[in-house]
Design a protein around this motif. Structure first.
Motif, mmCIF file in Angstrom:
data_model
loop_
_atom_site.group_PDB
_atom_site.id
_atom_site.type_symbol
_atom_site.label_atom_id
_atom_site.label_comp_id
_atom_site.label_asym_id
_atom_site.label_seq_id
_atom_site.Cartn_x
_atom_site.Cartn_y
_atom_site.Cartn_z
ATOM 1 N N VAL A 167 0.422 23.563 49.512
ATOM 2 C CA VAL A 167 2.057 23.757 50.035
ATOM 3 C C VAL A 167 2.405 25.142 49.158
ATOM 4 O O VAL A 167 3.439 25.675 49.294
ATOM 5 C CB VAL A 167 2.918 22.442 49.667
ATOM 6 C CG1 VAL A 167 4.211 22.749 49.694
ATOM 7 C CG2 VAL A 167 2.493 21.213 50.759
ATOM 8 N N GLY A 168 2.102 24.794 47.842
ATOM 9 C CA GLY A 168 2.502 25.868 46.747
ATOM 10 C C GLY A 168 2.156 27.240 47.029
ATOM 11 O O GLY A 168 2.915 28.210 46.994
ATOM 12 N N ALA A 169 0.854 27.285 47.365
ATOM 13 C CA ALA A 169 0.381 28.614 48.009
ATOM 14 C C ALA A 169 0.954 29.081 49.070
ATOM 15 O O ALA A 169 1.407 30.219 49.558
ATOM 16 C CB ALA A 169 -1.207 28.513 48.386
ATOM 17 N N LEU A 170 1.341 28.066 50.260
ATOM 18 C CA LEU A 170 1.953 28.594 51.536
ATOM 19 C C LEU A 170 3.519 29.054 51.074
ATOM 20 O O LEU A 170 4.068 30.007 51.821
ATOM 21 C CB LEU A 170 2.085 27.363 52.277
ATOM 22 C CG LEU A 170 2.776 27.696 53.879
ATOM 23 C CD1 LEU A 170 1.907 28.685 54.557
ATOM 24 C CD2 LEU A 170 2.810 26.266 54.503
ATOM 25 N N LEU A 171 4.268 28.421 50.047
ATOM 26 C CA LEU A 171 5.486 28.656 49.963
ATOM 27 C C LEU A 171 5.471 30.505 49.331
ATOM 28 O O LEU A 171 6.375 31.097 49.583
ATOM 29 C CB LEU A 171 6.106 27.930 48.884
ATOM 30 C CG LEU A 171 6.560 26.463 49.528
ATOM 31 C CD1 LEU A 171 6.962 25.658 48.253
ATOM 32 C CD2 LEU A 171 7.449 26.727 50.676
ATOM 33 N N LEU A 172 4.501 30.696 48.239
ATOM 34 C CA LEU A 172 4.348 31.801 47.972
ATOM 35 C C LEU A 172 3.894 33.164 48.878
ATOM 36 O O LEU A 172 4.543 34.005 48.893
ATOM 37 C CB LEU A 172 3.127 31.914 46.845
ATOM 38 C CG LEU A 172 3.366 31.125 45.467
ATOM 39 C CD1 LEU A 172 2.274 31.059 44.514
ATOM 40 C CD2 LEU A 172 4.731 31.725 44.463
ATOM 41 N N LEU B 273 4.820 32.889 52.059
ATOM 42 C CA LEU B 273 6.204 32.923 52.907
ATOM 43 C C LEU B 273 7.180 33.821 52.343
ATOM 44 O O LEU B 273 7.658 34.852 52.690
ATOM 45 C CB LEU B 273 6.845 31.589 53.256
ATOM 46 C CG LEU B 273 5.899 30.953 54.203
ATOM 47 C CD1 LEU B 273 6.532 29.516 54.535
ATOM 48 C CD2 LEU B 273 5.791 31.753 55.554
ATOM 49 N N ALA B 274 7.192 33.653 50.798
ATOM 50 C CA ALA B 274 8.190 34.538 50.010
ATOM 51 C C ALA B 274 7.701 35.892 49.900
ATOM 52 O O ALA B 274 8.584 36.722 49.972
ATOM 53 C CB ALA B 274 8.159 33.787 48.590
ATOM 54 N N GLY B 275 6.366 36.213 49.985
ATOM 55 C CA GLY B 275 6.068 37.475 49.818
ATOM 56 C C GLY B 275 6.353 38.394 51.172
ATOM 57 O O GLY B 275 6.653 39.567 51.194
ATOM 58 N N VAL B 276 6.024 37.520 52.225
ATOM 59 C CA VAL B 276 6.194 38.309 53.587
ATOM 60 C C VAL B 276 7.799 38.323 53.851
ATOM 61 O O VAL B 276 8.225 39.528 54.184
ATOM 62 C CB VAL B 276 5.925 37.197 54.736
ATOM 63 C CG1 VAL B 276 6.193 37.778 56.028
ATOM 64 C CG2 VAL B 276 4.316 36.981 54.722
ATOM 65 N N GLY B 277 8.589 37.572 53.089
ATOM 66 C CA GLY B 277 10.058 37.662 53.257
ATOM 67 C C GLY B 277 10.387 39.094 52.546
ATOM 68 O O GLY B 277 11.418 39.749 52.861
ATOM 69 N N ILE B 278 9.937 39.072 51.197
ATOM 70 C CA ILE B 278 10.307 40.156 50.575
ATOM 71 C C ILE B 278 9.852 41.407 51.185
ATOM 72 O O ILE B 278 10.621 42.762 51.330
ATOM 73 C CB ILE B 278 9.447 40.051 49.176
ATOM 74 C CG1 ILE B 278 10.115 38.854 48.375
ATOM 75 C CG2 ILE B 278 9.824 41.353 48.217
ATOM 76 C CD1 ILE B 278 9.595 38.732 47.028
ATOM 77 N N SER B 279 8.533 41.563 51.771
ATOM 78 C CA SER B 279 8.360 42.742 52.491
ATOM 79 C C SER B 279 8.987 43.075 53.541
ATOM 80 O O SER B 279 9.359 44.184 53.809
ATOM 81 C CB SER B 279 6.756 42.636 53.011
ATOM 82 O OG SER B 279 5.929 42.467 51.934
ATOM 83 N N LEU B 280 9.497 42.310 54.549
ATOM 84 C CA LEU B 280 10.371 42.387 55.641
ATOM 85 C C LEU B 280 11.685 42.844 55.157
ATOM 86 O O LEU B 280 12.258 43.893 55.586
ATOM 87 C CB LEU B 280 10.580 41.084 56.329
ATOM 88 C CG LEU B 280 9.292 40.679 57.104
ATOM 89 C CD1 LEU B 280 9.755 39.468 57.799
ATOM 90 C CD2 LEU B 280 9.005 41.686 58.035
#
Length: 213
Positions: free
Chosen positions: A18-23, A25-32
């Motif tokens: 779960v922690g890896a998934l959250l990280l 998703l956070a990276g994708v959001g920052i890129s977008l």
């Protein structure tokens, strides 16, 4: 705080996933978000000014007259100054003046002769001598004293006789005489273009009216 000491190995694995998934998703959001910022900046950039297309200048037009102004005199119904289109003939000028009178000597008038701007067109009466400086729209007497209907000999014609030619005024008549005095007799009609003030257009009007005999 949870007591992690009581987690089973399965629960610990799920937590890590779960922690890896959250990280992720956070990276994708920052890129977008960063991409949107760059796109916004690009959209805000002003468009480059349109290149100025050189507009070609119109070529200088020749000084060809847009109309011919002709003074019609003599045995016509309505003598006067008339305006005609370039390339008009004596017949058209005569028509503008209402046509010839009964006593007009039309045998001495060349209805097909081209007109020139500023021309004085004289329609003579039968047996009348054509005044100097005008043309009857026909070949006039030669400089050697021939009969009517003959061409003008530019090697012997006087200034008055030369002025009866289409497009030849006092200044051009004097220029023709001065040329032959300085250079000798003309050997060809085409040689008239060497006279100051006489070009190809004037020569075309004179060609059927002159000779170099």
């Amino acid at each position: 705080m949870w007591d992690q000491g009581g987690w089973t190995p399965r629960e610990k694995g799920l937590a890590v996933a779960v922690g890896a998934l959250l990280l992720l998703l956070a990276g994708v959001g920052i890129s977008l978000w960063a991409g949107d910022e760059k796109q916004s900046e690009a959209e805000l950039q002003p468009y480059p000014p349109p290149s100025e297309t050189a507009v070609p200048k119109e070529e200088d037009k020749g000084e060809e007259p847009t109309e011919l102004v002709v003074d019609v005199k003599g045995e016509v119904k309505h003598p006067g100054v008339y305006r005609l289109s370039p390339g008009a003939r004596v017949e058209e000028a005569l028509g503008k003046a209402g046509g010839p009178l009964k006593r007009a000597d039309m045998d001495r008038v060349n209805l097909a002769q081209p007109l020139s701007d500023g021309m004085a067109l004289y329609i003579p009466a039968k047996g009348e001598e054509i005044p100097p400086g005008v043309t009857a729209g026909a070949p006039v007497t030669s400089g050697s004293g021939g009969e009517a209907g003959q061409t003008v000999n530019v090697n012997t014609a006087s200034a008055e006789e030369l002025q009866q030619l289409s497009g030849i005024g006092p200044s051009k008549a004097e220029a023709i005489i001065r040329y032959r005095e300085e250079n000798g007799s003309f050997t060809s009609v085409d040689q008239l273009t060497e006279v100051p003030g006489i070009g190809e257009k004037t020569l075309d009007q004179l060609r059927d009216q002159v000779t170099v005999q």
